[in-house]
Design a protein around this motif. Structure first.
Motif, PDB file in Angstrom:
ATOM      1  N   LEU A 202       5.719  11.713   0.794  1.00 34.03           N
ATOM      2  CA  LEU A 202       4.883  11.631  -0.401  1.00 34.03           C
ATOM      3  C   LEU A 202       4.721  12.993  -1.048  1.00 34.03           C
ATOM      4  O   LEU A 202       4.807  13.131  -2.263  1.00 34.03           O
ATOM      5  N   LEU A 203       4.532  13.997  -0.242  1.00 33.00           N
ATOM      6  CA  LEU A 203       4.335  15.349  -0.742  1.00 33.00           C
ATOM      7  C   LEU A 203       5.567  15.850  -1.498  1.00 33.00           C
ATOM      8  O   LEU A 203       5.441  16.484  -2.544  1.00 33.00           O
ATOM      9  N   GLU A 204       6.745  15.528  -0.989  1.00 36.46           N
ATOM     10  CA  GLU A 204       7.981  15.994  -1.620  1.00 36.46           C
ATOM     11  C   GLU A 204       8.166  15.432  -3.025  1.00 36.46           C
ATOM     12  O   GLU A 204       8.805  16.059  -3.865  1.00 36.46           O
ATOM     13  N   ARG A 205       7.599  14.279  -3.294  1.00 37.64           N
ATOM     14  CA  ARG A 205       7.719  13.703  -4.644  1.00 37.64           C
ATOM     15  C   ARG A 205       6.971  14.522  -5.676  1.00 37.64           C
ATOM     16  O   ARG A 205       7.308  14.501  -6.856  1.00 37.64           O
TER      17      ARG A 205
ATOM     18  N   GLN B 117      -0.663   7.386   4.177  1.00 35.69           N
ATOM     19  CA  GLN B 117       0.357   8.355   3.781  1.00 35.69           C
ATOM     20  C   GLN B 117      -0.272   9.532   3.035  1.00 35.69           C
ATOM     21  O   GLN B 117       0.136  10.676   3.227  1.00 35.69           O
ATOM     22  N   ALA B 118      -1.261   9.277   2.210  1.00 37.18           N
ATOM     23  CA  ALA B 118      -1.927  10.356   1.476  1.00 37.18           C
ATOM     24  C   ALA B 118      -2.649  11.312   2.422  1.00 37.18           C
ATOM     25  O   ALA B 118      -2.598  12.537   2.251  1.00 37.18           O
ATOM     26  N   LEU B 119      -3.325  10.765   3.435  1.00 33.44           N
ATOM     27  CA  LEU B 119      -4.010  11.619   4.408  1.00 33.44           C
ATOM     28  C   LEU B 119      -3.010  12.460   5.199  1.00 33.44           C
ATOM     29  O   LEU B 119      -3.264  13.634   5.499  1.00 33.44           O
ATOM     30  N   LEU B 120      -1.864  11.883   5.531  1.00 32.60           N
ATOM     31  CA  LEU B 120      -0.852  12.619   6.269  1.00 32.60           C
ATOM     32  C   LEU B 120      -0.131  13.633   5.392  1.00 32.60           C
ATOM     33  O   LEU B 120       0.303  14.680   5.869  1.00 32.60           O
ATOM     34  N   ALA B 121      -0.044  13.348   4.103  1.00 32.13           N
ATOM     35  CA  ALA B 121       0.520  14.331   3.167  1.00 32.13           C
ATOM     36  C   ALA B 121      -0.366  15.568   3.115  1.00 32.13           C
ATOM     37  O   ALA B 121       0.118  16.692   2.976  1.00 32.13           O
ATOM     38  N   ARG B 122      -1.661  15.359   3.259  1.00 35.12           N
ATOM     39  CA  ARG B 122      -2.584  16.492   3.299  1.00 35.12           C
ATOM     40  C   ARG B 122      -2.291  17.373   4.511  1.00 35.12           C
ATOM     41  O   ARG B 122      -2.352  18.600   4.436  1.00 35.12           O
TER      42      ARG B 122
ATOM     43  N   SER C  11       5.995  13.787   9.010  1.00 36.71           N
ATOM     44  CA  SER C  11       7.177  13.459   8.202  1.00 36.71           C
ATOM     45  C   SER C  11       6.883  12.323   7.220  1.00 36.71           C
ATOM     46  O   SER C  11       7.388  12.323   6.099  1.00 36.71           O
ATOM     47  N   PHE C  12       6.047  11.363   7.620  1.00 33.60           N
ATOM     48  CA  PHE C  12       5.645  10.274   6.724  1.00 33.60           C
ATOM     49  C   PHE C  12       4.837  10.820   5.549  1.00 33.60           C
ATOM     50  O   PHE C  12       5.043  10.432   4.400  1.00 33.60           O
TER      51      PHE C  12
ATOM     52  N   ILE D 279      -4.473  11.439  11.197  1.00 33.03           N
ATOM     53  CA  ILE D 279      -3.739  12.097  12.285  1.00 33.03           C
ATOM     54  C   ILE D 279      -2.446  11.372  12.630  1.00 33.03           C
ATOM     55  O   ILE D 279      -1.433  11.999  12.894  1.00 33.03           O
ATOM     56  N   PHE D 280      -2.471  10.038  12.630  1.00 36.69           N
ATOM     57  CA  PHE D 280      -1.320   9.246  13.059  1.00 36.69           C
ATOM     58  C   PHE D 280      -0.799   8.358  11.938  1.00 36.69           C
ATOM     59  O   PHE D 280      -1.568   7.919  11.091  1.00 36.69           O
ATOM     60  N   LYS D 281       0.491   8.084  12.006  1.00 27.46           N
ATOM     61  CA  LYS D 281       1.059   7.086  11.108  1.00 27.46           C
ATOM     62  C   LYS D 281       0.708   5.725  11.694  1.00 27.46           C
ATOM     63  O   LYS D 281       1.118   5.390  12.802  1.00 27.46           O
ATOM     64  N   VAL D 282      -0.072   4.974  10.960  1.00 31.81           N
ATOM     65  CA  VAL D 282      -0.506   3.653  11.416  1.00 31.81           C
ATOM     66  C   VAL D 282       0.622   2.658  11.132  1.00 31.81           C
ATOM     67  O   VAL D 282       1.191   2.659  10.038  1.00 31.81           O
ATOM     68  N   PRO D 283       0.995   1.822  12.095  1.00 33.55           N
ATOM     69  CA  PRO D 283       2.055   0.838  11.859  1.00 33.55           C
ATOM     70  C   PRO D 283       1.728  -0.052  10.653  1.00 33.55           C
ATOM     71  O   PRO D 283       0.557  -0.348  10.386  1.00 33.55           O
ATOM     72  N   ALA D 284       2.759  -0.467   9.954  1.00 29.83           N
ATOM     73  CA  ALA D 284       2.581  -1.295   8.758  1.00 29.83           C
ATOM     74  C   ALA D 284       1.797  -2.569   9.069  1.00 29.83           C
ATOM     75  O   ALA D 284       0.954  -2.998   8.269  1.00 29.83           O
TER      76      ALA D 284
END
Length: 148
Positions: free
Chosen positions: A127-130, A73-78, A122-123, A17-22
């Motif tokens: 990945l999805l755009e690649r 990033q993969a989960l958010l790409a989904r 957006s994060f 659900i969220f972009k986790v900070p690095a």
């Protein structure tokens, strides 16, 4: 149960659900790595094989541990993929109305101060755009004035 099935499953819901900070991704990875290798009195034990080899898939000769940042990033790409595949769902219509009312999700440029949900999408979209293949089809979706 193994460390992979427990420690790496715990943050999965939040990462979807969220972009986790690095820094948090690194901390999660460090916790798993320290547990795997073992730590006594604050000192790590000997590492007999490098962590980059352990995060390889089993098919590639590793143990299949996850790189938490890439997994996030993969989960958010989904999530971004679902917006593209199911544009009539309420979530997709709501985000479109707010963030890209006149464009396609793929064509937008992220600006301003977006919500945490939009930052996460957006994060994932990066990945999805690649991996997206663009097809001409009937030509109605071609915008020659949009330069990438």
């Amino acid at each position: 149960m193994t460390i992979k099935s427990v420690a790496q499953a715990i943050p999965t819901y939040v990462m979807g659900i969220f972009k986790v900070p690095a820094a948090l991704s690194e901390d999660l990875t460090k916790l798993v790595r320290d547990f795997w290798w073992g730590v006594e009195h604050g000192k790590r034990k000997a590492q007999w094989i490098g962590w980059p080899k352990l995060i390889r898939t089993k098919h590639e000769g590793g143990l299949g541990f996850r790189d938490m940042r890439i997994f996030n990033q993969a989960l958010l790409a989904r999530q971004a993929w679902r917006l593209l595949q199911f544009p009539k769902r309420l979530r997709a219509r709501t985000l479109k109305a707010k963030y890209y009312p006149n464009d396609s999700l793929i064509d937008i440029v992220f600006t301003g101060n977006p919500s945490s949900t939009w930052t996460a999408i957006s994060f994932g979209l990066e990945l999805l755009e690649r991996g997206i293949v663009w097809r001409v089809g009937d030509g109605k979706q071609i915008h020659i004035y949009l330069a990438r």
